[in-house]
Design a protein around this motif. Structure first.
Motif, PDB file in Angstrom:
ATOM      1  N   LEU A  13       0.888  -1.162   0.000  1.00 35.66           N
ATOM      2  CA  LEU A  13       0.000   0.000   0.000  1.00 35.66           C
ATOM      3  C   LEU A  13       0.927   1.212   0.000  1.00 35.66           C
ATOM      4  N   ALA A  14       1.203   1.716  -1.179  1.00 37.18           N
ATOM      5  CA  ALA A  14       2.219   2.759  -1.318  1.00 37.18           C
ATOM      6  C   ALA A  14       1.828   3.737  -2.409  1.00 37.18           C
ATOM      7  N   GLY A  15       2.448   4.906  -2.395  1.00 37.99           N
ATOM      8  CA  GLY A  15       2.280   5.871  -3.461  1.00 37.99           C
ATOM      9  C   GLY A  15       1.602   7.165  -3.061  1.00 37.99           C
ATOM     10  N   THR A  20       1.436  13.288  -3.430  1.00 36.79           N
ATOM     11  CA  THR A  20       1.488  14.587  -2.770  1.00 36.79           C
ATOM     12  C   THR A  20       2.734  15.364  -3.186  1.00 36.79           C
ATOM     13  N   ALA A  21       3.836  14.655  -3.382  1.00 35.84           N
ATOM     14  CA  ALA A  21       5.096  15.295  -3.770  1.00 35.84           C
ATOM     15  C   ALA A  21       5.128  15.657  -5.259  1.00 35.84           C
ATOM     16  N   GLY A  22       4.094  15.256  -6.006  1.00 35.80           N
ATOM     17  CA  GLY A  22       4.044  15.581  -7.426  1.00 35.80           C
ATOM     18  C   GLY A  22       4.839  14.647  -8.319  1.00 35.80           C
ATOM     19  N   LYS A  26       3.280   7.761 -13.855  1.00 35.20           N
ATOM     20  CA  LYS A  26       3.920   6.601 -14.485  1.00 35.20           C
ATOM     21  C   LYS A  26       5.103   6.115 -13.648  1.00 35.20           C
ATOM     22  N   ALA A  27       5.797   7.029 -12.995  1.00 32.70           N
ATOM     23  CA  ALA A  27       6.918   6.643 -12.130  1.00 32.70           C
ATOM     24  C   ALA A  27       6.412   5.923 -10.881  1.00 32.70           C
ATOM     25  N   ILE A  28       5.279   6.347 -10.357  1.00 29.30           N
ATOM     26  CA  ILE A  28       4.689   5.671  -9.195  1.00 29.30           C
ATOM     27  C   ILE A  28       4.307   4.247  -9.568  1.00 29.30           C
ATOM     28  N   VAL A  29       3.669   4.090 -10.709  1.00 25.56           N
ATOM     29  CA  VAL A  29       3.262   2.765 -11.175  1.00 25.56           C
ATOM     30  C   VAL A  29       4.498   1.875 -11.371  1.00 25.56           C
ATOM     31  N   ALA A  30       5.530   2.422 -11.991  1.00 20.91           N
ATOM     32  CA  ALA A  30       6.768   1.649 -12.198  1.00 20.91           C
ATOM     33  C   ALA A  30       7.368   1.248 -10.860  1.00 20.91           C
ATOM     34  N   GLY A  31       7.321   2.142  -9.886  1.00 18.60           N
ATOM     35  CA  GLY A  31       7.846   1.825  -8.563  1.00 18.60           C
ATOM     36  C   GLY A  31       7.068   0.709  -7.892  1.00 18.60           C
ATOM     37  N   LEU A  32       5.751   0.740  -8.007  1.00 19.13           N
ATOM     38  CA  LEU A  32       4.927  -0.328  -7.434  1.00 19.13           C
ATOM     39  C   LEU A  32       5.221  -1.663  -8.103  1.00 19.13           C
ATOM     40  N   ARG A  33       5.375  -1.631  -9.419  1.00 18.74           N
ATOM     41  CA  ARG A  33       5.708  -2.854 -10.162  1.00 18.74           C
ATOM     42  C   ARG A  33       7.054  -3.407  -9.678  1.00 18.74           C
ATOM     43  N   SER A  34       8.004  -2.518  -9.419  1.00 15.51           N
ATOM     44  CA  SER A  34       9.323  -2.935  -8.926  1.00 15.51           C
ATOM     45  C   SER A  34       9.227  -3.556  -7.539  1.00 15.51           C
ATOM     46  N   VAL A  35       8.388  -2.981  -6.677  1.00 13.20           N
ATOM     47  CA  VAL A  35       8.225  -3.534  -5.331  1.00 13.20           C
ATOM     48  C   VAL A  35       7.675  -4.963  -5.415  1.00 13.20           C
ATOM     49  N   VAL A  36       6.679  -5.165  -6.271  1.00 10.63           N
ATOM     50  CA  VAL A  36       6.134  -6.517  -6.445  1.00 10.63           C
ATOM     51  C   VAL A  36       7.230  -7.463  -6.931  1.00 10.63           C
ATOM     52  N   TYR A  62      -3.547  16.517  -3.666  1.00 13.03           N
ATOM     53  CA  TYR A  62      -2.763  15.950  -4.752  1.00 13.03           C
ATOM     54  C   TYR A  62      -3.612  15.982  -6.006  1.00 13.03           C
ATOM     55  N   ASP A  63      -3.010  15.667  -7.106  1.00 12.09           N
ATOM     56  CA  ASP A  63      -3.679  15.703  -8.404  1.00 12.09           C
ATOM     57  C   ASP A  63      -4.646  14.517  -8.498  1.00 12.09           C
TER      58      ASP A  63
END
Length: 124
Positions: A13-15, A20-22, A26-36, A62-63
């Protein structure tokens, strides 16, 4: 230090802070994929659950389009990566957050119910 050999369950449960930091969605999604991928590589027998980013109230800025983008991709990744998912729609109730961002005790109980329910659904 995490003893990966003993890990049986990983709930990701991340992101939310990234939004909030902007950080670009796509980078958040890539990061989640990396964590998995890291969890699977280090603890191949562990059950993995990937949760969408929970909603925030009016003071948790946030956006909203970025939030929706990430959560659509998270739901797709649940199927693509054959991991467990969870439905955090109950957390849309503003009474479950004491400051628009952080969960109350009741909010954490709702999160627990969502996670428990997610473990009752077999991936893929």
């Amino acid at each position: 230090n995490l003893d990966w050999s003993r890990l049986r369950v990983a709930v990701i449960l991340a992101g939310t802070n990234d939004l909030t930091a902007g950080r670009p969605p796509k980078a958040i999604v890539a990061g989640l994929r990396s964590v998995v991928a890291i969890v699977r590589a280090q603890a191949p027998r562990a059950a993995v659950m990937l949760c969408p980013i929970p909603p925030r109230g009016p003071y948790g800025r946030y956006d909203l389009e970025a939030h929706a983008f990430v959560n659509v991709r998270v739901r797709r990744m649940v199927d693509e990566l054959c991991v467990l998912g969870c439905d955090l729609s109950e957390l849309e109730d503003p009474q479950l957050r004491w400051d628009s961002v952080h969960l109350t005790i009741e909010g954490y109980a709702a999160l627990r119910r969502a996670i428990d329910k997610g473990f009752g659904i077999a991936p893929c």
